[in-house]
Design a protein around this motif. Structure first.
Motif, mmCIF file in Angstrom:
data_model
loop_
_atom_site.group_PDB
_atom_site.id
_atom_site.type_symbol
_atom_site.label_atom_id
_atom_site.label_comp_id
_atom_site.label_asym_id
_atom_site.label_seq_id
_atom_site.Cartn_x
_atom_site.Cartn_y
_atom_site.Cartn_z
ATOM 1 N N ASP A 36 -12.056 0.356 5.030
ATOM 2 C CA ASP A 36 -12.569 -0.403 3.673
ATOM 3 C C ASP A 36 -12.486 -1.909 3.789
ATOM 4 O O ASP A 36 -12.996 -2.449 3.439
ATOM 5 C CB ASP A 36 -11.681 0.163 2.665
ATOM 6 N N VAL A 64 0.865 -1.246 -0.076
ATOM 7 C CA VAL A 64 -0.065 -0.083 0.073
ATOM 8 C C VAL A 64 0.804 1.319 -0.102
ATOM 9 O O VAL A 64 0.523 2.217 -0.728
ATOM 10 C CB VAL A 64 -0.972 0.059 1.271
ATOM 11 N N LEU A 98 -10.227 -3.558 -3.807
ATOM 12 C CA LEU A 98 -9.484 -2.512 -2.895
ATOM 13 C C LEU A 98 -7.743 -2.475 -3.268
ATOM 14 O O LEU A 98 -7.288 -1.370 -3.120
ATOM 15 C CB LEU A 98 -9.740 -2.751 -1.448
ATOM 16 N N LEU A 99 -7.237 -3.284 -3.393
ATOM 17 C CA LEU A 99 -5.666 -3.288 -3.461
ATOM 18 C C LEU A 99 -5.546 -4.182 -4.919
ATOM 19 O O LEU A 99 -4.906 -5.471 -4.830
ATOM 20 C CB LEU A 99 -5.036 -4.359 -2.320
ATOM 21 N N LEU A 102 -1.817 4.132 -1.794
ATOM 22 C CA LEU A 102 -3.432 3.600 -1.990
ATOM 23 C C LEU A 102 -3.979 4.049 -0.729
ATOM 24 O O LEU A 102 -5.197 4.131 -0.925
ATOM 25 C CB LEU A 102 -3.330 2.175 -2.200
ATOM 26 N N GLY A 103 -3.227 4.246 0.477
ATOM 27 C CA GLY A 103 -4.231 4.394 1.654
ATOM 28 C C GLY A 103 -3.500 4.378 2.726
ATOM 29 O O GLY A 103 -2.114 4.383 2.765
ATOM 30 N N LEU A 144 -8.742 3.357 2.167
ATOM 31 C CA LEU A 144 -8.395 4.248 0.853
ATOM 32 C C LEU A 144 -7.902 5.781 1.088
ATOM 33 O O LEU A 144 -8.361 6.315 2.203
ATOM 34 C CB LEU A 144 -9.653 4.120 -0.287
ATOM 35 N N ALA A 145 -7.022 6.144 0.406
ATOM 36 C CA ALA A 145 -6.395 7.346 0.663
ATOM 37 C C ALA A 145 -7.525 8.561 0.401
ATOM 38 O O ALA A 145 -7.411 9.678 1.117
ATOM 39 C CB ALA A 145 -5.166 7.745 -0.441
ATOM 40 N N GLU A 146 -8.117 8.281 -0.648
ATOM 41 C CA GLU A 146 -9.376 9.537 -0.796
ATOM 42 C C GLU A 146 -10.292 9.647 0.306
ATOM 43 O O GLU A 146 -10.932 10.737 0.427
ATOM 44 C CB GLU A 146 -9.767 9.374 -2.100
ATOM 45 N N ARG A 147 -10.119 8.582 1.140
ATOM 46 C CA ARG A 147 -11.230 8.501 2.219
ATOM 47 C C ARG A 147 -10.587 9.218 3.433
ATOM 48 O O ARG A 147 -11.442 9.693 4.478
ATOM 49 C CB ARG A 147 -11.835 7.281 2.556
#
Length: 180
Positions: free
Chosen positions: A100, A52, A163-164, A57-58, A83-86
């Motif tokens: 996630d 990750v 997710l990955l 990615l997060g 997740l990075a965007e969250r």
């Protein structure tokens, strides 16, 4: 009497060495896990983190990271991914969301049904994938909402492509090594 995160925080200040969760208004003190189960959890965190972080990615967290869930519970999976965007920045305190991905590793004192219930609660609150790792019978269960549980064994490969993307680990590589 239904307790709150504030009650848990006050109790935590008095007992900083205790691991606690807030579940349906009750504070539950968590016992230490067994050595083998914690070694498995550490390996999961290591292989996830190695995949990750370089890809940004997060975030990966261990069992002491608390999540304040939409139902007001405060829970801490053995390992988690967001997740990075969250979650653009790590919060100083509890993350205010459901991760996630959650990973639970069965320790000697755990009940499989209690772990499965915890995973289902996370899924009902927005977690996309829950993984239950059972060192006792060397199985890995992959849980997703409204889907059949997938059980993996030695010889199988664990992936979470939604997710990955591209990440995989041989199930046999999750177990604590034996040294001759």
């Amino acid at each position: 009497m239904s307790l709150t995160v504030e009650d848990l925080t006050a109790l935590q200040a008095d007992h900083p060495d205790w691991r606690m969760e807030l579940i349906k208004g009750e504070i539950v003190v968590m016992s230490p896990s067994g050595y083998e189960s914690d070694e498995v959890a550490a390996e999961v965190i290591r292989v996830l983190g190695n995949w990750v972080r370089p890809r940004k990615l997060g975030r990966i967290a261990a069992s002491s990271a608390g999540f304040r869930l939409p139902n007001s519970d405060l829970r801490a999976p053995d390992a988690s991914f967001v997740l990075a965007e969250r979650l653009r920045r790590s919060p100083k305190s509890f993350a205010q969301l459901a991760p996630d991905l959650t990973v639970e590793v069965k320790s000697p004192t755990d009940s499989l049904e209690a772990i499965r219930t915890k995973i289902q609660e996370f899924l009902s609150l927005g977690t996309r994938v829950g993984i239950l790792i059972n060192p006792d019978d060397r199985t890995v269960e992959v849980h997703r909402s409204e889907q059949a549980i997938v059980t993996l064994r030695d010889g199988d490969v664990l992936t979470v492509p939604d997710l990955l993307p591209g990440w995989e680990v041989q199930v046999v590589d999750l177990w604590a090594p034996e040294f001759d």
